[in-house]
Design an enzyme around this catalytic site. Structure first.
Site, PDB file in Angstrom:
ATOM      1  CB  ALA A 126      -0.946   0.002   1.190  1.00 12.52           C
ATOM      2  CG  LEU A 129      -1.493   2.096  -4.716  1.00 12.51           C
ATOM      3  CD1 LEU A 129      -1.369   2.153  -6.232  1.00 12.51           C
ATOM      4  CD2 LEU A 129      -2.710   1.308  -4.293  1.00 12.51           C
ATOM      5  CE1 TYR A 130      -3.278   3.829  -0.831  1.00 12.68           C
ATOM      6  CE2 TYR A 130      -2.164   3.564   1.262  1.00 12.68           C
ATOM      7  CZ  TYR A 130      -3.238   3.303   0.440  1.00 12.68           C
ATOM      8  OH  TYR A 130      -4.278   2.532   0.883  1.00 12.68           O
ATOM      9  CB  SER A 131       5.155   6.259  -2.741  1.00 14.34           C
ATOM     10  OG  SER A 131       5.297   6.299  -1.344  1.00 14.34           O
ATOM     11  CG  PHE A 135      -0.906   9.858  -1.265  1.00 12.49           C
ATOM     12  CD1 PHE A 135      -1.682  10.530  -0.336  1.00 12.49           C
ATOM     13  CD2 PHE A 135      -1.516   9.334  -2.396  1.00 12.49           C
ATOM     14  CE1 PHE A 135      -3.052  10.683  -0.531  1.00 12.49           C
ATOM     15  CE2 PHE A 135      -2.883   9.484  -2.597  1.00 12.49           C
ATOM     16  CZ  PHE A 135      -3.647  10.155  -1.665  1.00 12.49           C
TER      17      PHE A 135
END
Length: 161
Positions: A126, A129-131, A135
């Site tokens: 996760a 993915l967020y990076s 993010f």
């Protein structure tokens, strides 16, 4: 693959409940204050946060393959959370699609350019993915096991989201 973001139906909450079979994953997804022994039909009320909007990611057959929420965050930001993907859809891009669509819907619905979330430090998939969606970690808002992450409209556009 045709994927859409839609408001969940009661049967979707039944499906979501079937993805979580024990207490630790439930607590990590829903939060430690919610009881693990729950009835699926009560999930909409259990997951309610003031001002929140719930969404399902559905496949071409309109089956729920993912779920997420957003609600007003700090200082005009919008916060996304309780993101979960069906075990069968994990590793196939559904998480990316859900996050992209949820962030887009959150921004459209609230007018906010900043989107925040929290993720467990040990949830490397996760976090990655967020990076990749733009993010970045804000350590001053993070706690022992949870990272606080944020992105702005300009930052996520640069990352290709």
């Amino acid at each position: 693959m045709k994927i859409t973001l839609r408001i969940p139906k009661q049967t979707d909450y039944d499906t979501i409940a079937s993805w979580i079979t024990d207490e630790k994953p439930f607590s990590r997804w829903a939060g430690p204050s919610l009881p693990f022994l729950f009835v699926a039909e009560n999930l909409p009320e259990l997951l309610a946060v003031e001002g929140c909007s719930n969404y399902c990611l559905s496949d071409i057959d309109n089956n729920c393959v993912g779920f997420g929420q957003f609600w007003p965050g700090k200082q005009g930001a919008v916060h996304i959370g309780r993101i979960i993907i069906s075990p069968e859809a994990r590793g196939k891009g559904a998480g990316r699609l859900l996050c992209e669509k949820l962030v887009e819907k959150a921004r459209q619905s609230t007018g906010g350019s900043t989107v925040t979330l929290r993720v467990y430090r040990d949830n490397h998939a996760a976090r990655s993915l967020y990076s990749s969606l733009g993010f970045f970690v804000i350590e001053s808002e993070s706690i022992d096991d949870l990272l606080f992450m944020s992105t702005t409209a300009n930052r996520s556009r640069k990352s290709g989201a």
